[in-house]
Every structure is written in structure tokens, then in C-alpha cells.
Design a protein around this motif. Structure first.
Motif, PDB file in Angstrom:
ATOM      1  N   GLN A  63      69.951  40.163 -37.605  1.00  0.00           N
ATOM      2  CA  GLN A  63      69.577  38.824 -37.146  1.00  0.00           C
ATOM      3  C   GLN A  63      68.283  38.364 -37.812  1.00  0.00           C
ATOM      4  OE1 GLN A  63      69.554  39.853 -32.978  1.00  0.00           O
ATOM      5  NE2 GLN A  63      71.274  38.460 -32.576  1.00  0.00           N
ATOM      6  N   ALA A  91      63.955  25.053 -35.567  1.00  0.00           N
ATOM      7  CA  ALA A  91      65.392  25.253 -35.754  1.00  0.00           C
ATOM      8  C   ALA A  91      65.797  26.714 -35.504  1.00  0.00           C
ATOM      9  CB  ALA A  91      65.806  24.836 -37.160  1.00  0.00           C
ATOM     10  N   LEU A  92      64.929  27.644 -35.908  1.00  0.00           N
ATOM     11  CA  LEU A  92      65.238  29.068 -35.760  1.00  0.00           C
ATOM     12  C   LEU A  92      64.765  29.638 -34.421  1.00  0.00           C
ATOM     13  CD1 LEU A  92      64.395  30.332 -39.342  1.00  0.00           C
ATOM     14  CD2 LEU A  92      66.628  29.759 -38.408  1.00  0.00           C
ATOM     15  N   GLU A  93      64.087  28.796 -33.630  1.00  0.00           N
ATOM     16  CA  GLU A  93      63.554  29.220 -32.329  1.00  0.00           C
ATOM     17  C   GLU A  93      62.617  30.415 -32.462  1.00  0.00           C
ATOM     18  OE1 GLU A  93      66.994  29.803 -29.849  1.00  0.00           O
ATOM     19  OE2 GLU A  93      67.306  27.656 -29.639  1.00  0.00           O
ATOM     20  N   VAL A  94      61.685  30.287 -33.424  1.00  0.00           N
ATOM     21  CA  VAL A  94      60.691  31.322 -33.689  1.00  0.00           C
ATOM     22  C   VAL A  94      59.320  30.657 -33.591  1.00  0.00           C
ATOM     23  CG1 VAL A  94      59.816  32.929 -35.436  1.00  0.00           C
ATOM     24  CG2 VAL A  94      62.257  32.537 -35.232  1.00  0.00           C
ATOM     25  N   VAL A 109      61.427  24.255 -39.509  1.00  0.00           N
ATOM     26  CA  VAL A 109      62.143  25.526 -39.676  1.00  0.00           C
ATOM     27  C   VAL A 109      61.938  26.413 -38.457  1.00  0.00           C
ATOM     28  CG1 VAL A 109      62.268  27.650 -41.043  1.00  0.00           C
ATOM     29  CG2 VAL A 109      62.090  25.434 -42.192  1.00  0.00           C
ATOM     30  N   ASP A 155      67.865  31.980 -43.786  1.00  0.00           N
ATOM     31  CA  ASP A 155      68.025  30.589 -43.356  1.00  0.00           C
ATOM     32  C   ASP A 155      66.712  29.820 -43.537  1.00  0.00           C
ATOM     33  OD1 ASP A 155      70.636  31.162 -42.666  1.00  0.00           O
ATOM     34  OD2 ASP A 155      70.262  31.230 -40.500  1.00  0.00           O
ATOM     35  N   ALA A 156      65.597  30.473 -43.204  1.00  0.00           N
ATOM     36  CA  ALA A 156      64.282  29.832 -43.343  1.00  0.00           C
ATOM     37  C   ALA A 156      64.007  29.525 -44.810  1.00  0.00           C
ATOM     38  CB  ALA A 156      63.196  30.737 -42.777  1.00  0.00           C
ATOM     39  N   HIS A 211      65.478  40.886 -31.597  1.00  0.00           N
ATOM     40  CA  HIS A 211      66.503  40.626 -32.595  1.00  0.00           C
ATOM     41  C   HIS A 211      66.812  41.904 -33.360  1.00  0.00           C
ATOM     42  CE1 HIS A 211      64.846  36.567 -31.934  1.00  0.00           C
ATOM     43  NE2 HIS A 211      66.086  36.198 -32.127  1.00  0.00           N
ATOM     44  N   LYS A 247      69.020  37.380 -41.415  1.00  0.00           N
ATOM     45  CA  LYS A 247      69.706  36.091 -41.453  1.00  0.00           C
ATOM     46  C   LYS A 247      68.720  34.947 -41.218  1.00  0.00           C
ATOM     47  CE  LYS A 247      73.512  33.395 -39.478  1.00  0.00           C
ATOM     48  NZ  LYS A 247      72.912  32.203 -39.961  1.00  0.00           N
ATOM     49  N   LYS A 248      67.826  35.111 -40.251  1.00  0.00           N
ATOM     50  CA  LYS A 248      66.850  34.059 -39.963  1.00  0.00           C
ATOM     51  C   LYS A 248      65.906  33.853 -41.145  1.00  0.00           C
ATOM     52  CE  LYS A 248      66.959  33.862 -34.996  1.00  0.00           C
ATOM     53  NZ  LYS A 248      66.300  33.080 -33.982  1.00  0.00           N
TER      54      LYS A 248
END
Length: 50
Positions: free
Chosen positions: A12, A36-39, A33, A19-20, A8, A15-16
């Protein structure tokens, strides 16, 4: 079969993280979370990741 590793950009990642923070403030669990964030949880707890 393993997932392809993603890299990333700094934008990015920022932003993540924002968002988190918003999702956690809205009452979502850490697991929700991350999904949703694919982490992965390992990525979040990695030293220097945040």
C-alpha cells in the motif's frame, strides 16, 4: 475527536508513493496529493518514511 490511526502494508505504501509521483508530475500541488492520498504532511516528512 481524533482519527483512528491506520497501518499500511508495504504494498500500500509503494502504491501511494507511485500515485503521489504521478500526481506531482501531472502538476498537482503537494497539498492536493496529500489530501487525495489521505496522508498528513507530518507523515510525509517523517524520517525514514520514504
Amino acid at each position: 475527536m481524533s482519527k483512528k490511526r491506520r497501518r499500511h502494508s508495504a504494498e500500500q505504501i509503494i502504491k501511494k508513493l507511485r500515485d503521489a509521483d504521478a500526481m506531482l508530475a501531472a502538476g498537482k500541488s503537494v497539498g492536493e496529493v496529500l489530501q487525495a492520498l489521505e496522508v498528513s504532511e507530518a507523515t510525509l516528512s517523517r524520517p525514514g518514511a520514504v
